[in-house]
Design an enzyme around this catalytic site. Structure first.
Site, PDB file in Angstrom:
ATOM      1  N   LYS A   1       0.813  -1.212   0.000  1.00 57.10           N
ATOM      2  CA  LYS A   1       0.000   0.000   0.000  1.00 57.10           C
ATOM      3  C   LYS A   1       0.851   1.269   0.000  1.00 57.10           C
ATOM      4  O   LYS A   1       0.423   2.315  -0.467  1.00 57.10           O
ATOM      5  CB  LYS A   1      -0.963  -0.035   1.170  1.00 57.10           C
ATOM      6  CG  LYS A   1      -1.975  -1.175   0.984  1.00 57.10           C
ATOM      7  CD  LYS A   1      -3.124  -1.134   1.938  1.00 57.10           C
ATOM      8  CE  LYS A   1      -4.223  -2.094   1.526  1.00 57.10           C
ATOM      9  NZ  LYS A   1      -3.880  -3.511   1.758  1.00 57.10           N
TER      10      LYS A   1
HETATM   11  C1  LIG Z   1      -4.565  -4.529   1.241  1.00 58.69           C
HETATM   12  C2  LIG Z   1      -3.836  -5.816   1.122  1.00 58.69           C
HETATM   13  C3  LIG Z   1      -4.205  -6.779   0.192  1.00 58.69           C
HETATM   14  C4  LIG Z   1      -5.434  -6.636  -0.678  1.00 58.69           C
HETATM   15  O1  LIG Z   1      -5.343  -5.639  -1.646  1.00 58.69           O
HETATM   16  P1  LIG Z   1      -6.679  -5.121  -2.351  1.00 58.69           P
HETATM   17  O2  LIG Z   1      -6.226  -4.062  -3.264  1.00 58.69           O
HETATM   18  O3  LIG Z   1      -7.559  -4.605  -1.255  1.00 58.69           O
HETATM   19  O4  LIG Z   1      -7.290  -6.287  -3.028  1.00 58.69           O
HETATM   20  C5  LIG Z   1      -3.423  -7.913   0.085  1.00 58.69           C
HETATM   21  N1  LIG Z   1      -2.357  -8.101   0.877  1.00 58.69           N
HETATM   22  C6  LIG Z   1      -1.977  -7.216   1.799  1.00 58.69           C
HETATM   23  C7  LIG Z   1      -0.803  -7.504   2.658  1.00 58.69           C
HETATM   24  C8  LIG Z   1      -2.695  -6.028   1.946  1.00 58.69           C
HETATM   25  O5  LIG Z   1      -2.311  -5.136   2.860  1.00 58.69           O
END
Ligand SMILES: *Cc1c(COP(=O)(O)O)cnc(C)c1O
Length: 464
Positions: free
Chosen positions: A112
């Site tokens: 993220k």
């Molecule tokens: C947020 C997250 C996901 C999922 O991503 P999306 O875009 O919400 O599908 C997968 N793995 C981790 C470690 C995350 O923090």
């Protein structure tokens, strides 16, 4: 570049306005009017360019003249400057034809950061130019919150309220949020699950007077700018493996469908990804949709992969628009149905289109933990449980073994020490920048799952 709402009842906006708006006023999500394209020669050239350069190049196509190109380049450079790997999003070989795309080299150790570090700086840039102050409200199942907080901490233009489900994020995840004691950051532990947190955020946005008075904005993955920034590493990793001539398949651990949708966008822009795999845990709304054509909210199960414990994948609405022949009236009706009865059906034609673009697999906890163990033994690489969900799903559904497979490694294993201990009996030490995390003081407030109480809390602190 102009953007319209998936529900068709909001005015078209340019990039900077979409950035600040987050959710569209009609409850829909913004999507670009058309997909910009990247030529095969450009794709080939990405292999020899710096990550930040490629990122600027791709994002500029979505931003248009909304932000001057030189400013964008400076923002993107600054966003990735503190990442702890020179390749920013490096590939690491797991086995023959199998690659891990490491997306945990940012300040909070999850993918993220790749979007939010950019988005935080974009916000600050636009707000300062407009002499505005805004209130960020976001829900997090763990990783978004800390990444958002790191992206906006100490910025005078923003006050941020981040809701997380009390007791349902790991200690490391909580501490990454609650140990940021900057004046402009407020952490709220909600007595409920992630979907409750997300519903509270949606309802705050749904109250037009409240939204306008506080100038609310979202940084969760419904914000278009996040999806845009995530498109970049599909291109850079594919180019590193030989695109446009040889394009890998991707397996993506999926919750809110932002990351997987970014892969879909890369495809629309001209990257011929031969297979996209949606990997979920027991919370499998998208896998059930692929199997049945019905999108139905289920109960949320807590798992060893808390960041994907989600039963409403918000970004799916963006894909739905495309599946339903770009008809926002259909999207509006479907989403209305979801609100009314907790489910809707997509048309048979839409389901056929979705199946042509995506495969899906729900992975059990046992499979996840076994995979972590097996990968450690076979390759000497400790992967986080979310990454393992992707690896299990990718290996199960890999159609063409001559095509390389890339697993998105969405978090560093140190974020999930319990899963690591359970799977391997070992430990994943925190990287140096977080080594003293457990000694830092925490600050957060616990609130009931009650819209009025949460709004009162936000209002009292956003305006003071
Ligand atoms: C947020 C997250 C996901 C999922 O991503 P999306 O875009 O919400 O599908 C997968 N793995 C981790 C470690 C995350 O923090």
């Amino acid at each position: 570049m102009r953007y319209t709402s998936t529900r068709g009842q909001a005015p078209a906006l340019d990039f900077a306005d979409v950035l600040l708006a987050g959710l569209a006023p009609d409850g829909g999500l913004y999507v670009p009017e058309r997909w910009p394209t990247v030529s095969p020669d450009e794709i080939a050239s990405f292999a020899t360019r710096r990550y930040a350069e490629v990122a600027t190049d791709i994002m500029a196509r979505f931003i248009g003249d909304s932000i001057p190109r030189a400013d964008l380049a400076a923002i993107v450079d600054a966003a990735y400057r503190d990442f702890d790997h020179p390749g920013i999003a490096p590939l690491r070989q797991l086995d023959a034809g199998e690659w891990i795309l490491e997306l945990f080299h940012g300040p909070t150790l999850s993918f993220k950061d790749y979007a939010l570090q950019v988005v935080g700086l974009l916000f600050d840039h636009v707000l300062r130019r407009r002499k505005l102050h805004m209130t960020v409200v976001g829900a997090t199942s763990g990783d978004t919150g800390s990444a958002a907080i790191e992206a906006v901490r100490d910025r005078d233009s923003i006050t941020a309220f981040i809701l997380h489900p009390e007791g349902r994020v790991t200690d490391v995840q909580r501490r990454q949020m609650t140990t940021v004691t900057s004046k402009n950051i407020h952490n709220i532990a909600v007595q409920g699950n992630f979907d409750d947190c997300q519903a509270l955020v949606k309802q705050m946005f749904g109250d037009a007077a409240f939204r306008d008075r506080l100038r609310l904005t979202a940084v969760n993955s419904i914000n278009w700018a996040r999806v845009m920034a995530q498109v970049v590493y599909y291109f850079t990793s594919a180019s590193a493996l030989g695109a446009p001539n040889r394009v890998p398949a991707f397996a993506v651990p999926t919750g809110n469908f932002g990351d997987a949708f970014a892969g879909h966008v890369a495809r629309r822009m001209g990257l011929a990804i031969p297979q996209m795999i949606i990997a979920t845990n027991r919370n499998d709304i998208l896998v059930r949709l692929l199997a049945t054509g019905t999108y139905r909210k289920g109960a949320v199960f807590a798992s060893v992969t808390p960041s994907i414990d989600i039963q409403v994948s918000s970004n799916f609405e963006r894909l739905l628009l495309e599946l339903e022949n770009n008809d926002p009236a259909v999207v509006k009706a479907r989403m209305g149905g979801l609100e009314q009865s907790g489910e809707f059906q997509i048309s048979p034609a839409a389901l056929a289109k979705m199946r042509a673009e995506f495969d899906g697999c729900a992975v059990s906890e046992n499979q996840t933990l076994a995979c972590m163990r097996e990968v450690l033994t076979a390759s000497g690489i400790l992967i986080d449980p979310h990454t393992a969900v992707g690896v299990v799903a990718g290996r199960a559904l890999w159609r063409e073994r001559k095509t390389p497979m890339v697993y998105l490694s969405t978090a560093h294993p140190a974020k999930f020490p319990d899963a690591v201990a359970e799977a391997t009996r070992g430990e994943a030490p925190l990287p140096r920048r977080l080594a003293d995390l457990h000694q830092r003081p925490e600050r957060f407030d616990v609130l009931p799952n009650d819209l009025a109480k949460v709004k009162a809390y936000v209002e009292a602190r956003a305006t003071s």
